[in-house]
Design a protein around this motif. Structure first.
Motif, PDB file in Angstrom:
ATOM      1  N   LEU A 315       0.835  -1.204   0.000  1.00 32.96           N
ATOM      2  CA  LEU A 315       0.000   0.000   0.000  1.00 32.96           C
ATOM      3  C   LEU A 315       0.864   1.245   0.000  1.00 32.96           C
ATOM      4  O   LEU A 315       0.663   2.157  -0.804  1.00 32.96           O
ATOM      5  N   THR A 316       1.838   1.303   0.901  1.00 34.05           N
ATOM      6  CA  THR A 316       2.702   2.486   0.989  1.00 34.05           C
ATOM      7  C   THR A 316       4.006   2.123   1.674  1.00 34.05           C
ATOM      8  O   THR A 316       4.066   1.206   2.499  1.00 34.05           O
ATOM      9  N   ARG A 317       5.044   2.862   1.305  1.00 33.77           N
ATOM     10  CA  ARG A 317       6.337   2.795   1.985  1.00 33.77           C
ATOM     11  C   ARG A 317       6.754   4.237   2.271  1.00 33.77           C
ATOM     12  O   ARG A 317       6.748   5.080   1.382  1.00 33.77           O
ATOM     13  N   ASP A 318       7.092   4.517   3.539  1.00 34.62           N
ATOM     14  CA  ASP A 318       7.384   5.899   3.914  1.00 34.62           C
ATOM     15  C   ASP A 318       8.296   5.883   5.140  1.00 34.62           C
ATOM     16  O   ASP A 318       8.011   5.190   6.124  1.00 34.62           O
ATOM     17  N   SER A 319       9.360   6.638   5.087  1.00 29.52           N
ATOM     18  CA  SER A 319      10.319   6.653   6.190  1.00 29.52           C
ATOM     19  C   SER A 319       9.716   7.163   7.492  1.00 29.52           C
ATOM     20  O   SER A 319      10.254   6.918   8.573  1.00 29.52           O
ATOM     21  N   ARG A 320       8.587   7.865   7.405  1.00 32.78           N
ATOM     22  CA  ARG A 320       7.950   8.402   8.619  1.00 32.78           C
ATOM     23  C   ARG A 320       7.148   7.345   9.381  1.00 32.78           C
ATOM     24  O   ARG A 320       6.754   7.584  10.529  1.00 32.78           O
ATOM     25  N   LEU A 321       6.925   6.199   8.776  1.00 35.08           N
ATOM     26  CA  LEU A 321       6.087   5.173   9.385  1.00 35.08           C
ATOM     27  C   LEU A 321       6.908   4.320  10.361  1.00 35.08           C
ATOM     28  O   LEU A 321       7.141   3.137  10.148  1.00 35.08           O
ATOM     29  N   GLU A 322       7.339   4.937  11.444  1.00 36.56           N
ATOM     30  CA  GLU A 322       8.183   4.290  12.445  1.00 36.56           C
ATOM     31  C   GLU A 322       7.309   3.575  13.462  1.00 36.56           C
ATOM     32  O   GLU A 322       6.671   4.193  14.300  1.00 36.56           O
ATOM     33  N   TRP A 323       7.309   2.244  13.399  1.00 34.31           N
ATOM     34  CA  TRP A 323       6.481   1.372  14.235  1.00 34.31           C
ATOM     35  C   TRP A 323       5.016   1.834  14.239  1.00 34.31           C
ATOM     36  O   TRP A 323       4.509   2.350  15.227  1.00 34.31           O
ATOM     37  N   VAL A 324       4.376   1.649  13.117  1.00 37.66           N
ATOM     38  CA  VAL A 324       2.923   1.849  13.073  1.00 37.66           C
ATOM     39  C   VAL A 324       2.279   0.717  13.851  1.00 37.66           C
ATOM     40  O   VAL A 324       2.471  -0.455  13.537  1.00 37.66           O
ATOM     41  N   ASP A 325       1.537   1.076  14.893  1.00 34.47           N
ATOM     42  CA  ASP A 325       0.920   0.077  15.756  1.00 34.47           C
ATOM     43  C   ASP A 325      -0.505  -0.180  15.260  1.00 34.47           C
ATOM     44  O   ASP A 325      -0.759  -0.148  14.055  1.00 34.47           O
ATOM     45  N   ALA A 326      -1.436  -0.457  16.169  1.00 35.52           N
ATOM     46  CA  ALA A 326      -2.809  -0.809  15.778  1.00 35.52           C
ATOM     47  C   ALA A 326      -3.370   0.216  14.795  1.00 35.52           C
ATOM     48  O   ALA A 326      -3.337   1.422  15.042  1.00 35.52           O
ATOM     49  N   MET A 327      -3.889  -0.257  13.663  1.00 30.97           N
ATOM     50  CA  MET A 327      -4.438   0.624  12.628  1.00 30.97           C
ATOM     51  C   MET A 327      -5.962   0.616  12.692  1.00 30.97           C
ATOM     52  O   MET A 327      -6.566  -0.166  13.425  1.00 30.97           O
ATOM     53  N   TRP A 328      -6.561   1.478  11.887  1.00 29.14           N
ATOM     54  CA  TRP A 328      -7.998   1.681  11.976  1.00 29.14           C
ATOM     55  C   TRP A 328      -8.527   2.133  10.619  1.00 29.14           C
ATOM     56  O   TRP A 328      -7.973   3.051  10.004  1.00 29.14           O
ATOM     57  N   VAL A 329      -9.582   1.507  10.120  1.00 29.80           N
ATOM     58  CA  VAL A 329     -10.263   1.935   8.892  1.00 29.80           C
ATOM     59  C   VAL A 329     -11.522   2.683   9.303  1.00 29.80           C
ATOM     60  O   VAL A 329     -12.378   2.131  10.007  1.00 29.80           O
ATOM     61  N   ASP A 330     -11.650   3.941   8.868  1.00 27.51           N
ATOM     62  CA  ASP A 330     -12.815   4.722   9.298  1.00 27.51           C
ATOM     63  C   ASP A 330     -13.901   4.737   8.229  1.00 27.51           C
ATOM     64  O   ASP A 330     -13.745   4.193   7.129  1.00 27.51           O
ATOM     65  N   SER A 331     -15.007   5.371   8.559  1.00 23.41           N
ATOM     66  CA  SER A 331     -16.172   5.389   7.664  1.00 23.41           C
ATOM     67  C   SER A 331     -15.942   6.248   6.422  1.00 23.41           C
ATOM     68  O   SER A 331     -16.729   6.196   5.483  1.00 23.41           O
ATOM     69  N   GLU A 332     -14.872   7.028   6.406  1.00 24.74           N
ATOM     70  CA  GLU A 332     -14.520   7.836   5.235  1.00 24.74           C
ATOM     71  C   GLU A 332     -13.471   7.144   4.374  1.00 24.74           C
ATOM     72  O   GLU A 332     -12.830   7.781   3.544  1.00 24.74           O
ATOM     73  N   GLN A 333     -13.282   5.848   4.601  1.00 26.79           N
ATOM     74  CA  GLN A 333     -12.354   5.017   3.831  1.00 26.79           C
ATOM     75  C   GLN A 333     -10.915   5.495   3.959  1.00 26.79           C
ATOM     76  O   GLN A 333     -10.145   5.521   2.994  1.00 26.79           O
ATOM     77  N   ARG A 334     -10.555   5.856   5.178  1.00 29.43           N
ATOM     78  CA  ARG A 334      -9.170   6.216   5.478  1.00 29.43           C
ATOM     79  C   ARG A 334      -8.579   5.206   6.449  1.00 29.43           C
ATOM     80  O   ARG A 334      -9.265   4.745   7.370  1.00 29.43           O
ATOM     81  N   LEU A 335      -7.313   4.878   6.229  1.00 30.26           N
ATOM     82  CA  LEU A 335      -6.582   4.027   7.155  1.00 30.26           C
ATOM     83  C   LEU A 335      -5.772   4.925   8.086  1.00 30.26           C
ATOM     84  O   LEU A 335      -4.942   5.722   7.640  1.00 30.26           O
ATOM     85  N   TRP A 336      -6.040   4.810   9.389  1.00 30.01           N
ATOM     86  CA  TRP A 336      -5.309   5.573  10.394  1.00 30.01           C
ATOM     87  C   TRP A 336      -4.065   4.793  10.799  1.00 30.01           C
ATOM     88  O   TRP A 336      -4.137   3.587  11.079  1.00 30.01           O
ATOM     89  N   MET A 337      -2.932   5.500  10.863  1.00 32.11           N
ATOM     90  CA  MET A 337      -1.650   4.869  11.155  1.00 32.11           C
ATOM     91  C   MET A 337      -0.935   5.683  12.231  1.00 32.11           C
ATOM     92  O   MET A 337      -0.485   6.801  11.972  1.00 32.11           O
ATOM     93  N   CYS A 338      -0.847   5.126  13.419  1.00 29.72           N
ATOM     94  CA  CYS A 338      -0.125   5.783  14.520  1.00 29.72           C
ATOM     95  C   CYS A 338       1.344   5.382  14.439  1.00 29.72           C
ATOM     96  O   CYS A 338       1.699   4.246  14.746  1.00 29.72           O
ATOM     97  N   ALA A 339       2.197   6.315  14.014  1.00 25.11           N
ATOM     98  CA  ALA A 339       3.633   6.045  13.943  1.00 25.11           C
ATOM     99  C   ALA A 339       4.212   6.215  15.344  1.00 25.11           C
ATOM    100  O   ALA A 339       4.835   7.215  15.680  1.00 25.11           O
ATOM    101  N   SER A 340       4.029   5.217  16.172  1.00 21.04           N
ATOM    102  CA  SER A 340       4.223   5.326  17.617  1.00 21.04           C
ATOM    103  C   SER A 340       5.685   5.409  18.060  1.00 21.04           C
ATOM    104  O   SER A 340       5.963   5.853  19.170  1.00 21.04           O
ATOM    105  N   GLN A 341       6.606   4.945  17.209  1.00 22.15           N
ATOM    106  CA  GLN A 341       8.028   4.847  17.587  1.00 22.15           C
ATOM    107  C   GLN A 341       8.207   3.997  18.850  1.00 22.15           C
ATOM    108  O   GLN A 341       9.102   4.222  19.654  1.00 22.15           O
ATOM    109  N   LEU A 342       7.339   3.001  19.011  1.00 22.86           N
ATOM    110  CA  LEU A 342       7.374   2.183  20.222  1.00 22.86           C
ATOM    111  C   LEU A 342       8.742   1.530  20.420  1.00 22.86           C
ATOM    112  O   LEU A 342       9.216   1.366  21.552  1.00 22.86           O
TER     113      LEU A 342
END
Length: 379
Positions: A315-342
């Motif tokens: 889907l995507t590759r991006d250097s900012r996506l540092e440890w994306v944890d639990a994701m979420w698909v919303d009603s507007e067809q967006r995928l939420w990605m928390c780059a948590s840096q865990l």
């Protein structure tokens, strides 16, 4: 010849990492810029936004929060403890076993369920406070507790709850320290631990991020995260699950449901597990209405998805996506990605003996996808 091949692979890996450090996908939008990281966002169709804060950067305070104001022009988002400050006020020095049953002791996940309620998974400290291990639902019309399922007798003193998904009257939870699945009847509260230490629930490799194994700061040893990520197919037929180090399995939910009340069925569950996808070390997953399972590759800073026909797509590759944890698909067809840096937090040993190496602000991103959420996953 072998040495030459290994050197070529090493050079390729170094060059790939160098390129990744500058790779930006313009389709990714910033939803929030935070003073601390979040390991999971969830939304309601009417626009409410909830986060879980892991406090791996030395921060303190609320753990489950609602975003009241997203902030702008450099200002921090306004977050308030949900449902109130008391639930977020656990103090190990002064609180007792009664408090452990009505406060977040060690919350590990939060999400809106298909019933429109907010559900919180509290791993707790079951070896000290049995009723701290619990699943809580909140009525979002009243912002009050709807029901608490105490699971300390199921997890015992060694098991820690990880996350939850739903399928009608059943809930399925992963448990990550023993390595097991917990099946829960939401109507009567009956629960059972199944597939305990089965090959499908055990991590056979330590967890990794950025191409390195993670070393626990508490033990000094490689960190193994057993049963972790989980999803249920939109038709409710399959339950998907995997350890943190990857390799996804599935089992038909009818077998899990039967095992809840039938000892013989529980003992035969291993016969119905099957490998599903050779996923890598994964921070988190989500599923959409078409049955695509999104997962974050924490070594390569990628989001991929497995389609119902078991093909995998980037889907995507991006250097900012540092440890994306639990994701979420919303009603507007967006995928939420928390780059948590865990991986950069205080749970793991950091370079130069730093307590943590998190870069702030910590971002939550979204990217458009072609599908909304699975109807049995959340509203």
């Amino acid at each position: 010849m072998l040495l030459s091949s290994l050197l070529s692979i090493a050079v390729f890996s170094i060059l790939a990492l160098a390129n990744l450090q500058h790779e930006i996908d313009p389709r990714i939008k910033t939803a929030l810029a935070m003073g601390q990281g979040s390991t999971g966002a969830s939304t309601t169709p009417d626009g409410r936004l909830f986060l879980i804060l892991p406090h791996v950067d030395g921060s303190h305070g609320n753990r489950i929060v609602e975003v009241i104001d997203k902030g702008c022009n450099g200002s921090d988002p306004k977050l308030v403890g949900f449902p109130d400050e008391n639930w977020n006020s656990w103090n190990a020095s002064t609180d007792n076993s009664i408090d452990a049953g009505v406060k977040y002791v060690s919350p590990n996940a939060q999400r809106i369920g298909p019933d429109g309620k907010l559900w919180v998974v509290d791993s707790g400290i079951p070896d000290q406070y049995q009723n701290s291990s619990k699943l809580i639902s909140f009525n979002l019309e009243t912002n009050k507790v709807d029901r608490i399922y105490y699971l300390g007798k199921i997890t015992t003193g060694a098991g820690l709850l990880n996350d939850v998904r739903f399928n009608g009257k059943f809930a399925y939870l992963t448990e990550y320290t023993i390595g097991s699945i917990i099946v829960l009847d939401l109507e009567n509260g009956h629960a059972r631990m199944v597939l305990r230490k089965h090959t499908s629930t055990i991590a056979h490799f330590p967890d990794s991020a950025d191409g390195k194994f993670l070393i626990s700061s508490s033990t000094g040893k490689p960190q193994y995260i057993h049963a972790d990520d989980l999803e249920v197919s939109p038709d409710g037929k399959y339950f998907y699950y995997q350890p943190g180090s990857g390799y996804m399995w599935r089992i038909e939910t009818k077998y899990l449901n039967d095992a809840l009340y039938n000892n013989t069925a529980a003992g035969l569950l291993h016969m119905y597990t099957e490998p599903y996808s050779p996923t890598p070390a994964t921070g988190g997953t989500a599923i959409d209405a078409a049955g695509n399972i999104y997962y974050s590759d924490v070594d390569r800073h990628e989001i991929r998805y497995v389609s119902p026909n078991q093909t995998t797509t980037l889907l995507t590759r991006d250097s900012r996506l540092e440890w994306v944890d639990a994701m979420w698909v919303d009603s507007e067809q967006r995928l939420w990605m928390c780059a948590s840096q865990l991986n950069r937090g205080d749970r793991f040993i950091q370079p130069n003996n730093q307590t943590y190496s998190i870069t702030k602000p910590v971002y939550i991103y979204t990217i458009d996808v072609d599908h909304g959420p699975s109807p049995i996953d959340h509203s």
